[in-house]
Design an enzyme around this catalytic site. Structure first.
Site, PDB file in Angstrom:
ATOM      1  N   SER A 212       0.837  -1.203   0.000  1.00  0.00           N
ATOM      2  CA  SER A 212       0.000   0.000   0.000  1.00  0.00           C
ATOM      3  C   SER A 212       0.875   1.258   0.000  1.00  0.00           C
ATOM      4  CB  SER A 212      -0.954  -0.047   1.197  1.00  0.00           C
ATOM      5  OG  SER A 212      -1.973   0.903   1.079  1.00  0.00           O
ATOM      6  N   ASP A 308     -10.215  -4.331  -4.174  1.00  0.00           N
ATOM      7  CA  ASP A 308      -9.399  -3.281  -3.554  1.00  0.00           C
ATOM      8  C   ASP A 308      -9.624  -1.950  -4.269  1.00  0.00           C
ATOM      9  OD1 ASP A 308      -7.423  -1.691  -2.421  1.00  0.00           O
ATOM     10  OD2 ASP A 308      -5.776  -3.061  -2.878  1.00  0.00           O
ATOM     11  N   HIS A 338      -7.839  -5.508  -0.171  1.00  0.00           N
ATOM     12  CA  HIS A 338      -6.650  -4.773   0.235  1.00  0.00           C
ATOM     13  C   HIS A 338      -6.166  -5.311   1.587  1.00  0.00           C
ATOM     14  CE1 HIS A 338      -4.050  -1.196   0.132  1.00  0.00           C
ATOM     15  NE2 HIS A 338      -4.187  -1.187   1.443  1.00  0.00           N
TER      16      HIS A 338
END
Length: 368
Positions: A212, A308, A338
């Site tokens: 991320s 996601d 995610h």
């Protein structure tokens, strides 16, 4: 409060208030118990319902996990609008299903940075002499997350990947606006190049990676190393990276709520990270997808999830690098959300995808 059936993914209660110890304990029990529930039982618990969006069907284990988390109000990455409380909540949640995966040794370090010492943690694999080194940047929207929240993932990469891992405690917003974290990330990579041998690693195989926001930092570090003519990382490992703060995508609209990372989370983190910063959202130092030139970058392993909000920008970055001549191994795990790499302890598709990702990482860094 919204009523929901077991097969539906909905928001129950507010994810923005601080959660108490009872709620955290319930969440931990939910996550720790999932691997022990057979799949047929999970399907019965979900009333036989499934969630299919954009051609992908949500992993059964994750569907049950999200339902359980929603019942405790922990159905978003950002659990409180208060920064300190949000950081504490993620730390507690991560600790609630921590496995303390054994590796040869774990050592806390302090390395020099552009604004003072940077905390770091070195994970050494068994029979680690001369093995690759991954400089790892944790996720958390550049605002939350730390070495502790990603300790198990780093241990898993170290053990299963047979490589050294240097986890970096870079500066976070809002105390330190962009690009402070990227400056720390680059300094840590430079330190790793110079000191890999002292850690017992192969100085010729130093990679960067993260999840991320950490994937964002790995991409930014790779571009800066190319631009400044220093040694390139051997590989960039990008788990569902943030690559473009300047514009939205279709996946952000499709998965804006109900799949752990929400659109509100993205806005909240982006505001803390960029409001008042000396760079804007379109600057490649925070949005690597918007760089004028993506040629000459190190090989990339890019991993995204089908449910996601960041799926599309990760995919776009992989496609743009490939179009610029960069060697890209792109893998999209359509049934996952995610953060799947952190959720590997719950089993199901998260465990399978994390194992595949680490195996691919190991193969890319193998001696040729």
């Amino acid at each position: 409060m919204t009523q929901s059936l077991p097969g539906q993914v909905t928001t129950v209660g507010s994810p923005r208030g601080a959660k108490g110890p009872v709620v955290n304990a319930l969440a931990g029990l939910t996550l720790r118990g999932l691997p022990r529930i057979p799949n047929p039982v999970k399907r019965v618990m979900l009333g036989g319902r499934s969630v299919t969006i954009d051609g992908n069907t949500l992993d059964t284990t994750l569907q049950l996990m999200l339902f359980g988390m929603s019942r405790t109000g922990l159905n978003a990455l950002i659990a409180s609008l208060d920064v300190g409380a949000a950081r504490t909540q993620l730390r507690i949640l991560a600790a609630s299903f921590k496995q303390d995966i054994p590796v040869a040794s774990v050592t806390n370090l302090s390395i020099p940075g552009p604004a003072g010492p940077i905390g770091a943690r070195h994970y050494r694999p068994i029979n680690g002499d001369g093995q690759p080194l991954l400089v790892f940047y944790h996720g958390g929207g550049q605002v939350i997350g730390d070495i502790e929240t990603h300790d198990d993932l780093c241990r898993q990469i170290c053990r299963e990947g047979g490589m050294h891992v240097l986890s970096v405690d870079y500066r976070l917003a809002p105390e330190h606006k962009a690009p402070a974290g990227a400056e720390d990330a680059y300094a840590a990579f430079g330190w790793a190049l110079d000191h890999a041998g002292e850690l017992g690693a192969d100085a010729g195989r130093v990679a960067v990676g993260g999840d991320s926001a950490g994937g964002n930092l790995a991409a930014v570090v790779s571009q800066r190393a190319r631009d400044e003519g220093t040694r390139l990382p051997a590989l960039q490992l990008l788990f569902y990276p943030v690559t473009n703060y300047a514009s939205g995508t279709r996946s952000q609209a499709l998965f804006d709520d109900g799949f752990f990372l929400t659109k509100k989370d993205l806005v909240w983190c982006g505001d803390h990270f960029l409001n008042g910063a000396r760079v804007d959202a379109a600057d490649p130092r925070v949005s690597p997808l918007l760089a004028d030139d993506l040629s000459g970058l190190p090989p990339a392993l890019v991993l995204t999830a089908g449910f996601d909000p960041l799926r599309d920008e990760g995919r776009q970055y992989a496609e743009a690098m490939r179009a610029a001549g960069v060697a890209v191994d792109y893998r999209e795990f359509g049934s996952l959300v995610h953060g799947f790499a952190n959720f590997f302890p719950v089993g199901g598709g998260c465990a399978t995808a994390t194992t595949e990702s680490i195996s691919a990482l190991r193969a890319h860094l193998a001696r040729t």
